[in-house]
Write a protein that holds these residues in place. Structure first.
Motif, PDB file in Angstrom:
ATOM      1  N   ASP A  14      29.130   4.413 125.251  1.00 41.33           N
ATOM      2  CA  ASP A  14      28.385   3.141 125.040  1.00 41.33           C
ATOM      3  C   ASP A  14      29.055   2.651 123.923  1.00 41.33           C
ATOM      4  O   ASP A  14      28.246   1.451 123.166  1.00 41.33           O
ATOM      5  CB  ASP A  14      26.777   3.565 125.212  1.00 41.33           C
ATOM      6  N   LEU A  15      29.826   3.081 122.966  1.00 40.68           N
ATOM      7  CA  LEU A  15      30.171   2.549 121.773  1.00 40.68           C
ATOM      8  C   LEU A  15      31.245   1.489 122.084  1.00 40.68           C
ATOM      9  O   LEU A  15      32.193   1.478 122.818  1.00 40.68           O
ATOM     10  CB  LEU A  15      30.937   3.758 121.013  1.00 40.68           C
ATOM     11  N   ALA A  42      43.976   5.341 121.651  1.00 42.35           N
ATOM     12  CA  ALA A  42      44.043   6.290 122.692  1.00 42.35           C
ATOM     13  C   ALA A  42      42.805   7.201 122.663  1.00 42.35           C
ATOM     14  O   ALA A  42      42.540   7.429 123.813  1.00 42.35           O
ATOM     15  CB  ALA A  42      45.618   6.648 122.890  1.00 42.35           C
ATOM     16  N   ILE A  43      42.933   8.004 121.603  1.00 45.92           N
ATOM     17  CA  ILE A  43      41.897   9.009 121.453  1.00 45.92           C
ATOM     18  C   ILE A  43      40.427   8.526 121.582  1.00 45.92           C
ATOM     19  O   ILE A  43      39.899   9.241 122.423  1.00 45.92           O
ATOM     20  CB  ILE A  43      41.947   9.586 120.165  1.00 45.92           C
ATOM     21  N   MET A  44      39.979   7.137 121.212  1.00 48.36           N
ATOM     22  CA  MET A  44      38.774   6.556 121.806  1.00 48.36           C
ATOM     23  C   MET A  44      38.779   6.204 122.873  1.00 48.36           C
ATOM     24  O   MET A  44      37.559   6.511 123.689  1.00 48.36           O
ATOM     25  CB  MET A  44      38.738   5.377 120.536  1.00 48.36           C
ATOM     26  N   LYS A  45      39.744   5.745 123.630  1.00 45.89           N
ATOM     27  CA  LYS A  45      39.892   5.394 125.097  1.00 45.89           C
ATOM     28  C   LYS A  45      39.525   6.591 125.944  1.00 45.89           C
ATOM     29  O   LYS A  45      38.817   6.374 127.061  1.00 45.89           O
ATOM     30  CB  LYS A  45      40.796   4.703 125.397  1.00 45.89           C
ATOM     31  N   THR A  46      39.934   7.844 125.324  1.00 43.97           N
ATOM     32  CA  THR A  46      39.713   8.915 126.607  1.00 43.97           C
ATOM     33  C   THR A  46      38.468   9.483 126.559  1.00 43.97           C
ATOM     34  O   THR A  46      38.026   9.906 127.533  1.00 43.97           O
ATOM     35  CB  THR A  46      40.566  10.170 125.926  1.00 43.97           C
ATOM     36  N   VAL A  49      35.309   4.839 124.945  1.00 43.81           N
ATOM     37  CA  VAL A  49      34.912   3.990 123.877  1.00 43.81           C
ATOM     38  C   VAL A  49      35.308   2.523 124.332  1.00 43.81           C
ATOM     39  O   VAL A  49      36.799   2.480 124.690  1.00 43.81           O
ATOM     40  CB  VAL A  49      35.454   4.044 122.537  1.00 43.81           C
ATOM     41  N   SER A  50      34.862   1.527 124.214  1.00 46.88           N
ATOM     42  CA  SER A  50      35.144   0.283 124.502  1.00 46.88           C
ATOM     43  C   SER A  50      36.293  -0.231 123.418  1.00 46.88           C
ATOM     44  O   SER A  50      35.500  -0.441 122.180  1.00 46.88           O
ATOM     45  CB  SER A  50      34.260  -0.792 124.842  1.00 46.88           C
TER      46      SER A  50
END
Length: 247
Positions: A14-15, A42-46, A49-50
């Motif tokens: 939801d971030l 890439a780390i956040m997308k896994t 994270v939007s």
């Protein structure tokens, strides 16, 4: 024994994260800073994270410290479009190359334009950046990573962002000049791709930003006591020995 599977301590889907690359190169020209930011994205997308990204030089951003410089006589100012994304993001990551040991002129303009909005208030009286977290990604082939990280993170903290521990990652290669992050290194791979120090810090930066954003969001933001407008503070017992803010 079966290998234990590690799992994150929370959900992060939801971030919203915004990556602003302050390279001097317009799209689609390759950017070493963008290459390193890609690791964090890439780390956040896994984790769901939007993630949104901008190169500031792809826009016509006016100089100044007002929210919209067309009100000050400029013919065009694209900053209000960027501001909408900044305001919506829980996480802000500033990327910059190094020039003579300092952040780019584009990064300094970004700080000035962020500062232009810093007087805005939330409904609870806090400044607009309270409840958000930020960090930075820095690349180059000369000294200046830590100095620039201090400059950028102080600026973000001063206007209201929460800075997690180890919220910066950098690459300078061999001081020199030497290889930039995306330049071909041993074995033909980009020079920075196999650097353990840089890749470890990119991972730590990404996760600490997500952890901090999660904590802030779950807490409903940063506590709104002692950091609101004067009228609200004058009604609070702030503990100051002699000064009472006026409403």
């Amino acid at each position: 024994m079966a290998e234990s599977k590690l799992s994150p301590p929370a959900r992060y889907d939801d971030l919203k994260a915004l990556f602003i690359n302050c390279t001097l190169k317009r799209s689609p020209e390759p950017s070493h800073t963008d290459d390193l930011m890609d690791v964090c994205r890439a780390i956040m997308k896994t984790q769901g994270v939007s993630v949104d990204s901008e190169r500031l030089v792809d826009h016509q951003i006016a100089f100044g410290v007002q929210p919209d410089m067309t009100d000050e006589g400029w013919d065009r100012d694209d900053w209000p479009q960027i501001w909408d994304k900044v305001k919506a993001a829980d996480i802000l990551v500033i990327g910059t190359p190094l020039w003579l040991g300092e952040e780019s002129s584009v990064a300094r303009m970004l700080i000035e334009r962020l500062y232009a909005q810093s007087g805005q208030r939330q409904e609870n009286g806090q400044f607009v950046y309270y409840g958000k977290t930020g960090g930075c990604v820095i690349t180059g082939n000369e000294d200046g990573v830590k100095h620039t990280a201090m400059t950028l993170q102080y600026a973000l903290s001063h206007i209201g962002y929460v800075i997690p521990p180890q919220a910066d990652v950098g690459w300078i290669g061999e001081i020199g000049p030497g290889l930039s992050y995306g330049d071909e290194g041993e074995g033909g791979a980009p020079a920075g791709r196999n650097n353990a120090f840089t890749q470890t810090n990119a991972t730590i930066l990404s996760w600490n930003l997500m952890h901090t954003a999660r904590l802030l969001k779950d807490a409903g933001g940063f506590p709104a006591f002692g950091n609101q407008d004067g009228e609200t503070m004058s009604r609070q017992a702030l503990g100051h020995p002699f000064w009472s803010p006026k409403g």
